[in-house]
Design an enzyme around this catalytic site. Sequence first.
Site, mmCIF file in Angstrom:
data_model
loop_
_atom_site.group_PDB
_atom_site.id
_atom_site.type_symbol
_atom_site.label_atom_id
_atom_site.label_comp_id
_atom_site.label_asym_id
_atom_site.label_seq_id
_atom_site.Cartn_x
_atom_site.Cartn_y
_atom_site.Cartn_z
ATOM 1 N N PHE A 1 -4.309 3.074 15.248
ATOM 2 C CA PHE A 1 -4.641 4.070 14.236
ATOM 3 C C PHE A 1 -5.803 3.538 13.403
ATOM 4 O O PHE A 1 -5.860 2.343 13.115
ATOM 5 C CB PHE A 1 -3.441 4.347 13.323
ATOM 6 C CG PHE A 1 -2.607 5.503 13.792
ATOM 7 C CD1 PHE A 1 -1.844 5.393 14.944
ATOM 8 C CD2 PHE A 1 -2.580 6.698 13.084
ATOM 9 C CE1 PHE A 1 -1.083 6.460 15.393
ATOM 10 C CE2 PHE A 1 -1.817 7.768 13.517
ATOM 11 C CZ PHE A 1 -1.066 7.649 14.673
ATOM 12 N N ASN B 1 0.848 -1.195 0.000
ATOM 13 C CA ASN B 1 0.000 0.000 0.000
ATOM 14 C C ASN B 1 0.882 1.244 0.000
ATOM 15 O O ASN B 1 2.103 1.152 0.013
ATOM 16 C CB ASN B 1 -0.957 -0.034 1.202
ATOM 17 C CG ASN B 1 -0.200 -0.105 2.515
ATOM 18 O OD1 ASN B 1 0.521 0.807 2.884
ATOM 19 N ND2 ASN B 1 -0.343 -1.235 3.211
HETATM 20 N N1 CTP Z 1 -3.388 -3.453 12.516
HETATM 21 C C1 CTP Z 1 -2.546 -4.435 12.998
HETATM 22 N N2 CTP Z 1 -2.499 -5.647 12.383
HETATM 23 C C2 CTP Z 1 -3.288 -5.915 11.299
HETATM 24 C C3 CTP Z 1 -4.138 -4.916 10.804
HETATM 25 C C4 CTP Z 1 -4.171 -3.690 11.422
HETATM 26 O O1 CTP Z 1 -1.822 -4.200 13.976
HETATM 27 N N3 CTP Z 1 -3.190 -7.094 10.727
HETATM 28 C C5 CTP Z 1 -3.474 -2.175 13.221
HETATM 29 C C6 CTP Z 1 -3.003 -0.988 12.424
HETATM 30 O O2 CTP Z 1 -1.622 -0.742 12.647
HETATM 31 C C7 CTP Z 1 -3.862 0.128 12.968
HETATM 32 C C8 CTP Z 1 -5.148 -0.556 13.353
HETATM 33 O O3 CTP Z 1 -4.814 -1.934 13.478
HETATM 34 O O4 CTP Z 1 -3.334 0.645 14.185
HETATM 35 C C9 CTP Z 1 -6.286 -0.367 12.386
HETATM 36 O O5 CTP Z 1 -6.051 -0.960 11.172
HETATM 37 P P1 CTP Z 1 -7.086 -0.853 9.942
HETATM 38 O O6 CTP Z 1 -6.522 -1.625 8.834
HETATM 39 O O7 CTP Z 1 -7.411 0.563 9.710
HETATM 40 O O8 CTP Z 1 -8.343 -1.532 10.523
HETATM 41 P P2 CTP Z 1 -8.807 -2.997 10.419
HETATM 42 O O9 CTP Z 1 -8.829 -3.527 11.803
HETATM 43 O O10 CTP Z 1 -7.994 -3.734 9.452
HETATM 44 O O11 CTP Z 1 -10.310 -2.843 9.950
HETATM 45 P P3 CTP Z 1 -10.880 -2.472 8.499
HETATM 46 O O12 CTP Z 1 -9.934 -3.056 7.490
HETATM 47 O O13 CTP Z 1 -12.188 -3.082 8.516
HETATM 48 O O14 CTP Z 1 -10.929 -0.966 8.436
#
Ligand code: CTP
Length: 392
Positions: A322, A208
């Site tokens: 975040f 990304n």
């Molecule tokens: N995060 C993490 N590990 C993952 C995915 C996300 O630690 N496998 C953490 C990110 O670093 C961020 C938070 O979770 O602090 C939110 O991630 P985000 O991708 O925005 O949310 P998701 O939980 O993946 O939900 P969605 O994709 O439905 O928005």
Amino acid sequence: MNKRIVLGITGGIAAYKACELTRLCVKAGIEVDVVMTEAATRFITPATFQALANRPVWTDLWDAREPKSMAHIEVTRGAAGVVIVPATANFMAKLVHGAADDLLSTLCLARQPGSPLLVAPAMNVEMWLQTPTQRNVAQLREDGITVMGPGSGAQACGEIGDGRMLEPAQIFGYIEALFAPKILKGKRFVITAGPTEEPIDPVRVITNTSSGKMGYSIAAAAAAAGAEVTLISGPTHLDTPAGVTKVSVKTAKEMFAAVQQAVTGANVFVAVAAVADYHVANYSERKLKKDERHPGLTIELEQNPDILAWAAQQKGLFCVGFAAESHDVLVNAEAKRKRKNIPLLVANKAQDAFGQDENEITLIDDAGRHPLPRGRKADLARELITHIASKL
Ligand code: CTP
């Protein structure tokens, strides 16, 4: 209290970069007392620094200008630290032995206990790698002197390698840190940053557009506030901030393993990384070939572990997440905070945040929403760190 440093300049071609550093300090409201060795004045004139710092420049141990006493004592008193930019191999050797044969080496020796001394080595790669230089650098570190860099790359002599001085902006990060209140002294932080890369075949990845800037800014702000910081980072083009230990990873699984190892004994986990939610289930050991008979290609995805959700279950670890949302930012973020069961969540709009130098964020905790106005990521990071410190 006036913010002031002593900037020592020794005789290397990188001395010209000390001009830009002086400018950055003055712009930030930091007074700079420049002290030059005789060799430094062969590269740049004192008049240049006098114009940039708007203060007299010191070059002579026998200078009678200091009215109260002697320059080699008085110039460092009340300064936040002495910063040597550039530091030659010879000057570092003198520091190791406590030699005091000119104004700069004498004032380094005459500084008060606990007064910070920072050096930015700059020299040819062979000079840097020589055993005496390496022995001296190890001794400087042992003596509590901060050695900034050096970096690696093309050198003025035409050779390529280690020994290149850090850029002024990087050295300025160390100077800013001298003035930050140490509100996180004794705390250990683990921070994730940047994107992850999920391989499809040996040469292709799913990733990304995260630049890592927000995570690196938070790591810098936490370290400047006195925390011990481990930064677990996906691939980025950013320099490791001053005083931060960096662990480089690529995939979400590697990031998860590095976090599991690093959080033992940590007080705070800040998940800033844009972790891929999925990895490729049908990874191909061979590079995928274009097949004219099958114009479509299907990549199967499997979910990655949620690092933040795992961290939220660890006892005694304060977790900050975040949420990068494209729509309904605050409503989605509040739901995410509850779902992941974390005390503090930072909400931002994905389109505004990714890859930018500025951002607009809202902190969400048990007390409600705390919007922070649009600003530089470095400034927002400092505000977030102050907020985290108040919660510990
Ligand atoms: N995060 C993490 N590990 C993952 C995915 C996300 O630690 N496998 C953490 C990110 O670093 C961020 C938070 O979770 O602090 C939110 O991630 P985000 O991708 O925005 O949310 P998701 O939980 O993946 O939900 P969605 O994709 O439905 O928005």
